[in-house]
Design an enzyme around this catalytic site. Sequence first.
Site, PDB file in Angstrom:
ATOM      1  N   LEU B 226      36.206  39.142  46.644  1.00 24.54           N
ATOM      2  CA  LEU B 226      37.437  38.368  46.792  1.00 24.54           C
ATOM      3  C   LEU B 226      37.771  38.071  48.252  1.00 24.54           C
ATOM      4  CD1 LEU B 226      39.841  39.740  44.036  1.00 24.54           C
ATOM      5  CD2 LEU B 226      38.709  37.500  44.168  1.00 24.54           C
ATOM      6  N   CYS B 227      37.421  39.030  49.145  1.00 27.05           N
ATOM      7  CA  CYS B 227      37.771  38.794  50.548  1.00 27.05           C
ATOM      8  C   CYS B 227      36.963  37.633  51.126  1.00 27.05           C
ATOM      9  CB  CYS B 227      37.622  40.064  51.379  1.00 27.05           C
ATOM     10  SG  CYS B 227      35.965  40.727  51.370  1.00 27.05           S
ATOM     11  N   THR B 228      35.733  37.475  50.653  1.00 33.06           N
ATOM     12  CA  THR B 228      34.937  36.326  51.102  1.00 33.06           C
ATOM     13  C   THR B 228      35.602  35.035  50.641  1.00 33.06           C
ATOM     14  OG1 THR B 228      32.840  37.520  51.116  1.00 33.06           O
ATOM     15  CG2 THR B 228      32.713  35.146  50.856  1.00 33.06           C
TER      16      THR B 228
END
Lengths: 520, 461
Positions: B226-228
């Site tokens: 998700l952070c990507t």
Amino acid sequence: MAQRNHKYDRQLRIWGEHGQTALERARVCVLNCGPSGSEALKNLVLGGIGSFTVVDASKVTESDLGNNFLVEWENLGQSKAKSVCALLQELNESVGAKFVEESPEALLESNPAFFAQFTLVIATQMTEAALLKLEEICRQQKVMLVIARSYGLAGLVRLSIGEHDVIESKPDSKVEDLRLHKPWPELQSYVNEFDIDTPDNNLHKHIPFAVLLIKISEEWKKAHDGKLPPNVRLFKEAISARRRVEEEEDNYTEALKNAYIVLFPPQINSQLHAVLDDKAADVDASSSDFWVMVAALKLFMANEGQGDPPLDGAIPDMHSFTDYYIKLQMIYQARAEADLIAMEGHVARILKRIGRESSPIPRSTLKLFCKNARNLKVLRCKRLGEEFSPRSGPELQRLLAVEESSHPALYVLLRAVDHFSATYNRFPGVFDREMEEDVSRLKALAVGLLNDMGGGGASLPEDIISEVCRFGAGEMHCVASIVGGIASQECIKLLTGQFTPIQGVFIYNAMSATSLVLNL
Amino acid sequence: MGSVAYSHQALAIANLTMADSLTASRWADLDRLLLRPGNLVGPGFEPGPELLDSLQNDLRVLVIGAGGLGCELLKDLALSGFGHIDVIDMDTIDVSNLNRQFLFRMQDVGKPKAEVAAQRVMQRVKGVTVVPHFCRIEEKDVSFYQDFQIIVLGLDSLEARSYINSVVCGFLEYEEDGSPNLATLKPLVDGGTEGFKGHARVIFPGITPCFHCSLWLFPPQVTFPLCTLAETPRSPAHCIEYAHLIQWGQERQGESFDADNPEHMKWIYDQAVKRGEQYNISGITYSLTQGVVKNIVPAIASTNAIVAATCALETLKIATMCSTGMDVYMQYTGTEGIYMRTVPHDKDPNCIMCSPGVPVEVDNTITLQKFLDQLLKDSRFKLKLSKPSVSYHDHNLYMQAPPVLEEMTRPNLQQSLLDLMDGNTVGVLNINDRRLTGVLRVRVTFKEGLDSIDMDTVGGG
């Protein structure tokens, strides 16, 4: 157009718009429309070929209703070619459909020019003698030929084409061509901007792995007389030593996974070597675009490429900040573009030399060629006559000697049943009362065939001989669906110029659900 | 075509009458195998007209899925002599099916696949009865599946395969000596394709590896951190998944996303393009957006035909033994030449689905309650058990429901398990749980001095 793209969506994702266009231009002829021919054509009609023509002289009988989905009850007694043609047409309105109510064998004699109108001919359930004639005609008229045969629980598929060039072979495993072992100046200066020992931990874990691999291998070289690490393990240890938070820096995980690329960059594979060394690469005015591009590739590799083909320009995803990655991507794309321009120069000079300036090669074609240059393939099929000659004997003998492989024996027997049919005017095992005699007759013919090919002395398993008699030339629907399916798949490869077709004789054993390609 | 529903029965009756008028020559090609003795045949093969008769009249085969593989399977089975076929599929026909699902036409778009497929096969192949079921596989009672002698899968999802696998493994019973009771064995034939590749396999639960024994054959699905997606997008897929997984929930709160709604898909595409522009990422197309969001698997007619016919032929072999069978798992690759080979994978002897009993070691003194606690902690049964009931042979040791039984068996919880198992130091317990499709067989071995506190590490393997 929107409807068309929606309908073909699942296959456009495989062979693309240009592959589909190639299919839509194809004119396909199928000889004999039993279940093998009908099923092969069914798959091609669904996929959207341009047009098809069915050639078959027979009428629909009750046994057709038990093994062919492309005839129906109401067709009993009517032309099989007409019936199959009509039901195939229902599957896809945009495909042109024709039928010829004549036997392929008769057509070969009466009108050989008939075949010139097609891109590709699929010959199903035909015996050796007729195939030899058909192949001669197809070669002369530069029509691709696909041979398919279903026989009881055995099958055969074979291609016969003078030459087939593949640009987009789309191999299953692709080694990334990143040139990390020899970065060019633009890539090097990009790498130089990074400090992989930065005190900023967040930055540290967002450095693209390509940068890590180049930097760490350079450091190694400095410390070891300019030599790269002797093995991947040591290189990986050097990479791991720079990692800050164990298991938590995705860029380092990627660097470890890709470490081998620095030590083992992609090599020129044997098939590309063969293409580069091919006599056809000595081009003249009659050469095809493909060979002109190969000639240019040779010049490129000898000059700008320093041994390598043009860069394809694609890079895998790398865990990093967006702007780092996009910049790196642009550096690779710029290099691919520069290589393409160099190739254009070579192509232009070659075309001038051979007096073909007036018909240049489209940039899009050359670009596709450059992107796939590492995986070019050229396929030339042996003639059937050569396959049947004593020259194939030693290889066949070798294959027969390999234990636990039924396929070479099935190959011999599939040919022997044709000899049987030529001798007795029927196939072995069609009458229950002659089963035993047929087994010995078939065996004798098979042994004779092996002797004629110089493969004498090899033995054929008795149980396979008697099974082939048991089949009694039956064309079971499932086997036909598999053999026809494989034939249609090879047609798609040939027509789109994508993927690698069968190179040899494909033998299918439905008893064990296995196959083998014999290099005969 | 509005008459789809009523006409199945009418067609079936008409077909039976037609079938009577058929002469034997219709199945001449098949009869070569069914009427003649052979050398390379299955165990117990007995040639004779009874084989075709039983294919046509007695056997019932279930085809799960009426899509790319399912259409081919129905055709192949009908033309292999099978007279009674059921087909179950929850989907309706989409335009993108038409490049391979040859039983459907443009005018069928929107209709239930199972119903149209069944009708088309009955129209074409006289004498066959195809009964459609337009529903999810979980909607059928487990006993529904018991009615078929062979189940053939033409599915594209791991979950659906796992479900059916658990159903047939649930039917399986073992003899006292640990050998499978053959009368309870229900063979599965499974096919799958992706582009130019595919597989076919035959599962005899308890004898050959079940689907669960070789789950590793299916590679995990690609997912993005998700952070990507949120912070460092780099590819078109990252932009699309951001719009799909994050932006939708933020900007269209309360609306549930429907991948088949063109307006929804267009919205995702537009947002992804905007995000791409913001991050300098190019190459976002509508087609790619659909591919990523719906996890579209490329599919072509030829591969489906090859894999389905392989499955149908194995089904015929199982039903008649007319030829040797495939060795467990056939791998098909059509990209570089053609390659069909079989791989004899091994059965997992401790498989929680098909083994005679998953080994569990317990302390001699353990109570039934402590044993249940240990099972719930065991990582092998994670998410599979919530409120287990336990029986030993035909004896209920503890039942969670109904309340009467629960109350009756509750005192057992404080009893020693060893005593409840008549003092046998090794034995198989049957565990039932509403989270399980079938039964979980646990082979309990009593050991001296095993501390139950450490038990959650025992599972591991």
